[in-house]
Design an enzyme around this catalytic site. Structure first.
Site, PDB file in Angstrom:
ATOM      1  N   ASP A 278       1.116  -0.899  -0.007  1.00  0.00           N
ATOM      2  CA  ASP A 278       0.374   0.090   0.336  1.00  0.00           C
ATOM      3  C   ASP A 278       0.368   0.986  -0.064  1.00  0.00           C
ATOM      4  OD1 ASP A 278      -2.250   0.886  -0.044  1.00  0.00           O
ATOM      5  OD2 ASP A 278      -2.899   0.888   2.565  1.00  0.00           O
ATOM      6  N   ASP A 343     -10.458   4.519  -0.949  1.00  0.00           N
ATOM      7  CA  ASP A 343     -11.032   2.949  -0.547  1.00  0.00           C
ATOM      8  C   ASP A 343     -12.330   3.059  -0.472  1.00  0.00           C
ATOM      9  OD1 ASP A 343      -8.741   3.510   0.705  1.00  0.00           O
ATOM     10  OD2 ASP A 343      -8.975   3.186   2.673  1.00  0.00           O
TER      11      ASP A 343
HETATM   12  C1  GLA Z   1      -5.562   2.260   2.961  1.00  0.00           C
HETATM   13  C2  GLA Z   1      -5.876   0.659   1.785  1.00  0.00           C
HETATM   14  C3  GLA Z   1      -6.657   0.344   2.929  1.00  0.00           C
HETATM   15  C4  GLA Z   1      -6.682  -0.331   4.309  1.00  0.00           C
HETATM   16  C5  GLA Z   1      -5.393   1.290   5.034  1.00  0.00           C
HETATM   17  C6  GLA Z   1      -4.234  -0.057   6.118  1.00  0.00           C
HETATM   18  O1  GLA Z   1      -6.069   3.900   3.298  1.00  0.00           O
HETATM   19  O2  GLA Z   1      -6.928   2.222   0.870  1.00  0.00           O
HETATM   20  O3  GLA Z   1      -7.390  -0.922   1.931  1.00  0.00           O
HETATM   21  O4  GLA Z   1      -5.228  -1.104   3.556  1.00  0.00           O
HETATM   22  O5  GLA Z   1      -4.922   2.351   4.012  1.00  0.00           O
HETATM   23  O6  GLA Z   1      -4.268   1.737   7.078  1.00  0.00           O
END
Ligand code: GLA
Length: 518
Positions: A278, A343
């Site tokens: 990520d 997200d």
């Molecule tokens: C980002 C990702 C999420 C999750 C969070 C974890 O926002 O897009 O899917 O993995 O980080 O902190």
């Protein structure tokens, strides 16, 4: 300090033009020329962005400086100048097109530096004490250079979109060994494993600290990673883990910056089968297509090598929110799925925005490489049954990875039935691997089509409106001249011809597979 400055210069080309004009800070060896000159140490600042130090120097009346943070390393002062007894400067900002830079300030109050500023969602309002050159050296951010891009390393994994469960949507970083084991148990006892959901993925929040050799240790909630992966494997499941190419993950845990190969080896040695990587704080360092791609390549290559060494295939899941047309290069860096959006949250507007409009370019999807519109929210309670059915149908029509995100121990029979509908799952998992797309729009109604390997075409009628609406399907929607077989995929009902019309519930869906002649 010198080392850090040289590396900082290497990153300069990717930074904003204004930043290029700023001068790197040089620690004043002579007497301070302004009240701001020197090293200032911050011990007790909020973790995001985690200010550790400020360095200011002035030479011939020209002030230069930087603020060092745990998330982004040194943030250079742009256009620093004193105004009304306060040092003011601009600093590069993130994720805000309207504020590419932010205004920061420093006031000296009783021999301490009061620093105020903003970066993305973080506020800085902290006070620093004077420090020495030795302190500055100890707190200097250690830059690591990215290796160049090598030959493409396409993966042979995931002939169909990965299916499983991830901890994030329900538990965020409140996740532990016991809960992961309980989810593995529930995956098996509920029948979800046998429906195809085989990955149990630990998302952010498992990380502890690095040991003296730099090897990342899990935190106290995960006492024995090897034992945990062995347990999950013993259930006929696979297990995933999470990191970032930045110094900090999105939830503020330690990322893989400076330790990419070492971390890949650690995951492989622990027995992991999957890594979600990520971008998070890495977006500060890797802000253009070239560096983002290289940062994924570095980990993709390390995972493939670690997998070869340990005899374990590791699925590489890219999460950079769809930047730089990720689908066009995701496979080259070893990725088998790549997020196409920010997200998801457990509400219809967000789910629909992502599922209908941000599910990625179908041209990039296919066996061993999938657009990932994020994890499922089904079972978390924020949407109605019709809305969740739309969620599942959209993901299946999109050939999207199906990663559940609810508490598998507390599932209603309706939730379980929705997630295990074998006809709908078969559309998602179809061997052709074609990502379906809209073929017709009429007001708030959309008809989507997805060709299937058995010669049929899956059609979904979505109603994005707030009241039920009628619509008829036609053979042309499936690219056919006539239809002689229709299967309702949610109910299983079969018919020899298309009905005169369907009544599609508000925010709901009708999903069928049709057979016919061209
Ligand atoms: C980002 C990702 C999420 C999750 C969070 C974890 O926002 O897009 O899917 O993995 O980080 O902190």
């Amino acid at each position: 300090m010198k080392h850090a400055l040289i590396k900082a210069a290497a990153f300069a080309p990717m930074l904003a033009g204004a930043l290029l004009a700023s001068t790197s800070p040089v620690l004043a060896k002579t007497a301070a020329k302004t009240a701001y000159d020197g090293v200032w140490l911050f011990d007790d600042t909020p973790p995001t962005p985690g200010v550790t130090m400020m360095e200011v120097t002035s030479k011939g009346g020209k002030i230069a400086g930087s603020v060092t943070t745990k998330w982004y390393g040194p943030i250079e002062m742009m256009n620093p100048h004193v105004e009304g007894g306060v040092l003011k400067f601009e600093a590069r900002n993130l994720n805000d097109r309207d504020h590419l830079t932010r205004q920061w300030s420093v006031a000296i109050e009783s021999g301490r530096a009061h620093l105020k500023g903003q970066i993305w969602e973080s506020e800085v309002d902290s006070t620093g004490r004077p420090g020495t050159a030795k302190d500055a050296k100890a707190r200097a951010f250690k830059f690591t250079a990215l290796p160049p891009l090598g030959a493409p390393i396409p993966s042979k994994l995931a002939a169909t979109p990965p299916m499983g469960w991830s901890s994030w949507n329900k538990f965020a970083d409140h996740i532990d060994d016991k809960t992961v084991r309980a989810m593995a148990d529930a995956l098996v006892s509920s029948g979800l494993r046998d429906a195809g959901y085989i990955y149990i993925n630990i998302d952010d929040g498992w990380q502890g600290e690095r040991d003296a050799k730099g090897v990342l240790q899990p935190n106290a909630k995960f006492p024995d990673m090897k034992a945990l992966t062995a347990y999950v494997h013993s259930k006929g499941l696979k297990i995933g883990i999470y990191s970032s190419q930045g110094p900090k993950t999105c939830a503020g845990y330690i990322g893989s910056y400076g330790h990419v190969k070492q971390d890949a080896d650690t995951y492989a040695d622990w027995g992991f089968d999957y890594l979600k990587y990520d971008l998070c704080s890495g977006e500060w360092f890797y802000a253009d297509a070239d560096t983002v791609k290289r940062s994924y390549y570095e980990m993709g290559k390390a995972l493939q090598e670690a997998g070869k060494r340990t005899g374990r295939d590791i699925v590489f899941s890219l999460c950079e929110y769809g930047r730089f047309d990720v689908g066009s290069w995701g496979r080259d860096v070893g990725g088998v799925l790549w997020r196409t959006t920010g997200d998801i949250t457990d509400d219809y507007p967000t789910m629909a925005k992502i599922g209908f409009d941000k599910n990625g370019n179908p041209a990039w999807a296919g066996p061993h490489g999938w657009n990932d519109p994020d994890m499922l929210e089904i079972g978390n309670g924020g949407m109605s049954a019709d809305e969740y059915r739309t969620h599942m149908s959209l993901w299946a029509m999109s050939a999207a990875p199906l990663m559940m995100g609810h508490d598998l121990r507390e599932m209603s029979p309706e939730t379980l039935a929705m997630l295990t509908n074998r006809r709908v799952i078969a559309v998602d998992q179809d061997a052709l691997g074609v990502q379906g797309k809209p073929v017709r729009k009429a007001g708030s109604l959309e008809v989507w089509a997805k060709p299937l390997s058995d010669g049929r075409v899956a059609l979904a009628l979505f109603n994005r409106g707030d009241s039920a609406a009628p619509l008829a399907l036609t053979p042309a929607d499936a690219g056919l001249a006539s239809v002689d077989g229709v299967e309702d995929l949610w109910s299983g009902a079969k018919a020899g011809a298309l009905p005169a019309g369907y009544q599609v519930p508000a925010r709901g869906v009708v999903m069928v597979a049709v057979r016919g002649t061209k």
